[in-house]
Design an enzyme around this catalytic site. Structure first.
Site, PDB file in Angstrom:
ATOM      1  N   GLY A  73       0.820  -1.307  -0.114  1.00 52.88           N
ATOM      2  CA  GLY A  73       0.025   0.033   0.181  1.00 52.88           C
ATOM      3  C   GLY A  73       0.915   1.158  -0.025  1.00 52.88           C
ATOM      4  O   GLY A  73       0.339   2.131  -0.635  1.00 52.88           O
ATOM      5  N   SER A  74       1.975   1.383   0.830  1.00 49.80           N
ATOM      6  CA  SER A  74       2.734   2.415   1.053  1.00 49.80           C
ATOM      7  C   SER A  74       3.367   2.704  -0.440  1.00 49.80           C
ATOM      8  O   SER A  74       3.419   3.966  -0.801  1.00 49.80           O
ATOM      9  CB  SER A  74       3.608   2.466   1.983  1.00 49.80           C
ATOM     10  OG  SER A  74       3.192   2.015   3.344  1.00 49.80           O
ATOM     11  N   ASN A 154      -8.608   3.649   7.914  1.00 54.43           N
ATOM     12  CA  ASN A 154      -7.869   2.399   8.665  1.00 54.43           C
ATOM     13  C   ASN A 154      -8.411   2.460  10.114  1.00 54.43           C
ATOM     14  O   ASN A 154      -8.118   1.490  10.849  1.00 54.43           O
ATOM     15  CB  ASN A 154      -6.482   2.350   8.344  1.00 54.43           C
ATOM     16  CG  ASN A 154      -5.731   3.700   8.396  1.00 54.43           C
ATOM     17  OD1 ASN A 154      -6.136   4.630   7.744  1.00 54.43           O
ATOM     18  ND2 ASN A 154      -4.530   3.656   9.511  1.00 54.43           N
ATOM     19  N   GLN A 182      -8.053  -0.222   2.873  1.00 57.82           N
ATOM     20  CA  GLN A 182      -8.920  -1.088   3.698  1.00 57.82           C
ATOM     21  C   GLN A 182     -10.166  -1.439   3.046  1.00 57.82           C
ATOM     22  O   GLN A 182     -11.190  -2.115   3.586  1.00 57.82           O
ATOM     23  CB  GLN A 182      -9.281   0.028   5.052  1.00 57.82           C
ATOM     24  CG  GLN A 182      -7.987   0.383   5.863  1.00 57.82           C
ATOM     25  CD  GLN A 182      -7.684  -0.825   6.546  1.00 57.82           C
ATOM     26  OE1 GLN A 182      -8.462  -1.592   6.904  1.00 57.82           O
ATOM     27  NE2 GLN A 182      -6.491  -0.892   7.173  1.00 57.82           N
ATOM     28  N   SER A 202      -3.253  -3.423  -1.035  1.00 59.36           N
ATOM     29  CA  SER A 202      -1.988  -4.152  -0.308  1.00 59.36           C
ATOM     30  C   SER A 202      -2.795  -5.551   0.222  1.00 59.36           C
ATOM     31  O   SER A 202      -3.687  -5.606   0.862  1.00 59.36           O
ATOM     32  CB  SER A 202      -1.760  -3.437   0.972  1.00 59.36           C
ATOM     33  OG  SER A 202      -0.995  -4.218   1.526  1.00 59.36           O
ATOM     34  N   HIS A 204      -1.426  -7.738   2.351  1.00 58.00           N
ATOM     35  CA  HIS A 204      -1.560  -8.329   3.628  1.00 58.00           C
ATOM     36  C   HIS A 204      -2.763  -7.868   4.478  1.00 58.00           C
ATOM     37  O   HIS A 204      -3.089  -8.392   5.671  1.00 58.00           O
ATOM     38  CB  HIS A 204      -0.326  -7.927   4.396  1.00 58.00           C
ATOM     39  CG  HIS A 204      -0.011  -6.652   4.764  1.00 58.00           C
ATOM     40  ND1 HIS A 204      -0.407  -6.149   6.259  1.00 58.00           N
ATOM     41  CD2 HIS A 204       0.195  -5.482   4.395  1.00 58.00           C
ATOM     42  CE1 HIS A 204      -0.056  -4.891   6.469  1.00 58.00           C
ATOM     43  NE2 HIS A 204       0.344  -4.614   4.965  1.00 58.00           N
ATOM     44  N   THR A 240      13.188  -8.392 -10.651  1.00 57.64           N
ATOM     45  CA  THR A 240      12.462  -9.707 -10.947  1.00 57.64           C
ATOM     46  C   THR A 240      11.017  -9.851 -10.197  1.00 57.64           C
ATOM     47  O   THR A 240      11.150  -9.471  -8.954  1.00 57.64           O
ATOM     48  CB  THR A 240      13.452 -10.898 -10.482  1.00 57.64           C
ATOM     49  OG1 THR A 240      14.619 -10.712 -11.282  1.00 57.64           O
ATOM     50  CG2 THR A 240      13.018 -11.945 -10.879  1.00 57.64           C
ATOM     51  N   CYS A 327       1.104   2.326  13.300  1.00 55.32           N
ATOM     52  CA  CYS A 327       2.215   3.101  13.137  1.00 55.32           C
ATOM     53  C   CYS A 327       2.325   4.017  14.187  1.00 55.32           C
ATOM     54  O   CYS A 327       3.378   4.627  14.246  1.00 55.32           O
ATOM     55  CB  CYS A 327       1.989   3.576  11.762  1.00 55.32           C
ATOM     56  SG  CYS A 327       1.181   2.855  10.511  1.00 55.32           S
TER      57      CYS A 327
HETATM   58  C1  LIG Z   1      -2.220  -0.783   5.699  1.00 56.24           C
HETATM   59  C2  LIG Z   1      -2.397   0.447   5.001  1.00 56.24           C
HETATM   60  C3  LIG Z   1      -1.560   1.274   4.247  1.00 56.24           C
HETATM   61  C4  LIG Z   1       0.047   0.531   3.886  1.00 56.24           C
HETATM   62  O1  LIG Z   1       0.190  -0.713   3.321  1.00 56.24           O
HETATM   63  P1  LIG Z   1       1.304  -1.463   3.272  1.00 56.24           P
HETATM   64  O2  LIG Z   1       1.099  -2.406   2.449  1.00 56.24           O
HETATM   65  O3  LIG Z   1       1.673  -1.816   4.865  1.00 56.24           O
HETATM   66  O4  LIG Z   1       2.475  -0.444   3.003  1.00 56.24           O
HETATM   67  C5  LIG Z   1      -1.939   2.042   3.584  1.00 56.24           C
HETATM   68  N1  LIG Z   1      -2.963   2.776   3.647  1.00 56.24           N
HETATM   69  C6  LIG Z   1      -3.961   2.209   4.429  1.00 56.24           C
HETATM   70  C7  LIG Z   1      -5.466   2.883   4.401  1.00 56.24           C
HETATM   71  C8  LIG Z   1      -3.747   1.245   5.020  1.00 56.24           C
HETATM   72  O5  LIG Z   1      -4.628   0.746   5.795  1.00 56.24           O
END
Ligand SMILES: *Cc1c(COP(=O)(O)O)cnc(C)c1O
Length: 405
Positions: A73-74, A154, A182, A202, A204, A240, A327
């Site tokens: 996500g970041s 989030n 989210q 993202s 995870h 890669t 965070c």
């Molecule tokens: C978790 C989150 C991110 C960051 O995602 P990562 O994969 O951990 O870098 C960005 N935006 C929101 C809204 C999130 O909840």
């Protein structure tokens, strides 16, 4: 009461599911070839990536050519925002619109751009954590390059009117990015129908591994390359490919988006039961709209206690939750999201976020509702702040954002 182990921090991360893990496993050993190689185990992996890209695109209503793999996500947020800024600055467009309660991946990127000559408008949010599309429309200027508004928050779980904002941006000819990290798997997303130009996701957050994500870039929008090097990701993000991650992401997004109505129907009553039950504890407040809210997200403030102590006690009882976002929990500053709702520092400090997924049960909700009032009572009994509040007759103001005498 028997102790239960409850993971109620899905907004922070999720476990890789069995199906996702099984789908990924062959790509660590037997299928280890480099997708760019000419021999069969390479070409097979190239095909597996083509297939994964297509399946991910299908889940979003996108074209496979519009899906670019990233490390999460970041990274997607950074690429979208800095990429558009870089591209459109050349045309004299150096204004960006966002909101005050975005994830730091968006906010800190915008702050970085401000240091490089961009102007950023940070839209306020309503007391229940929603963005007014009319304010977006009013903020758009001749030199606006990008509007970036998150799909679902989030920390407080509020869902924004994304289609309305998308329509406004389209009508005004401004690019629209949404951080949908989210939202994926919780809300039906159609990038075309909702006029989204760029979308971050993202893995995870929906049972794929950490370190894999994607950026949807609408056809016709060209961003500068993120990583220079080989020809991967149409030459835009070299390196890669993370083949197991990509396979896992495709499996996970299919599973997550397959039964959103059923998941919503299961989780919403549990969420509401938790909210109603917790609000029975005196001097509490729900943070964020009740109606426009993720089905598995609860955020409540408790007067007179610290979120951190609450988390430690809950952990003792087997409940894993969060206060603000993972965070920021390392620092003593209250969450910028809660402050954006107008909460005073005292009220924001005593906040609890419970975020859960499909495995959450009625018994889990009952357990939380059984232990939480006791924990709050014990913490308040030890709290000098609570003692002062009681002695001096301090109480909530009308909208429960501040404490008054
Ligand atoms: C978790 C989150 C991110 C960051 O995602 P990562 O994969 O951990 O870098 C960005 N935006 C929101 C809204 C999130 O909840």
């Amino acid at each position: 009461m028997e102790k239960r182990i409850i993971y109620a921090d899905h907004s922070a991360t999720t476990a890789v599911s069995d199906e996702v893990l099984q789908a990924m496993l062959p790509y660590f050993k037997e299928h280890y070839g480099n997708p760019s190689s000419i021999y069969s185990i390479g070409r097979e992996n190239e095909r597996a990536i083509i297939d994964a890209r297509m399946r991910i695109a299908n889940c979003l209503g996108a074209d496979p050519k519009e899906i670019f793999f990233t490390a999460g996500g970041s990274e997607s947020d950074n690429w979208a925002i800095k990429g558009v800024a870089d591209k459109l600055a050349a045309k004299g467009k150096k204004h960006i619109i966002t909101s005050v309660f975005e994830h730091h991946a968006v906010l800190h990127t915008c702050e970085f751009l401000e240091k490089h000559g961009f102007e950023v408008t940070y839209l306020p949010v309503s007391p229940d954590g929603l963005i007014d599309p009319q304010q977006v429309a009013d903020a758009i200027r001749e030199d606006t390059a990008l509007v970036t508004i998150m799909y679902a928050n989030n920390e407080i779980g509020t869902i924004q009117p994304i289609a309305e904002i998308g329509a406004i941006c389209k009508a005004k000819g401004v690019l629209f990015h949404t951080d949908a990290v989210q939202a994926v798997g919780n809300v039906e997303i159609g990038v075309k129908a909702q006029n989204i130009d760029l979308l971050s996701l993202s893995g995870h957050k929906f049972h794929a591994p950490k370190g894999i994500g994607a950026l949807y870039i609408r056809k016709g929008v060209t961003l500068p390359n993120l990583v220079h090097g080989g020809g991967q990701e149409s030459g835009k993000r070299a390196g890669t490919e993370n083949v197991p991650g990509i396979i896992g992401l495709a499996k996970a997004i299919e599973l997550a988006t397959a039964n959103i109505p059923a998941k919503t129907a299961k989780l919403t009553p549990l969420r509401d039961k938790l909210i109603d039950g917790i609000l029975k504890i005196q001097d509490t407040r729900l943070n964020g709209s009740r109606e426009h809210r993720l089905p598995g997200s609860v955020n409540i403030s408790f007067v007179g206690i610290e979120g951190e102590s609450l988390l430690l006690m809950l952990d003792h009882y087997g409940i894993m939750a969060s206060s603000g976002s993972a965070c920021t929990s390392g620092s003593l500053d209250p969450s910028h999201v809660l402050l954006s709702l107008g909460l005073s520092h005292e009220v924001a400090h005593g906040s609890l976020r419970l975020s859960f997924g499909e495995e959450f049960t009625e018994a889990d909700a009952d357990y939380i509702l059984a232990v939480l009032p006791e924990i709050v009572e014990r913490l308040r009994a030890m709290s000098p702040m609570w003692e002062t509040i009681q002695k001096e007759g301090i109480h909530f103001n009308e909208d429960k954002t501040k404490l008054v005498k």
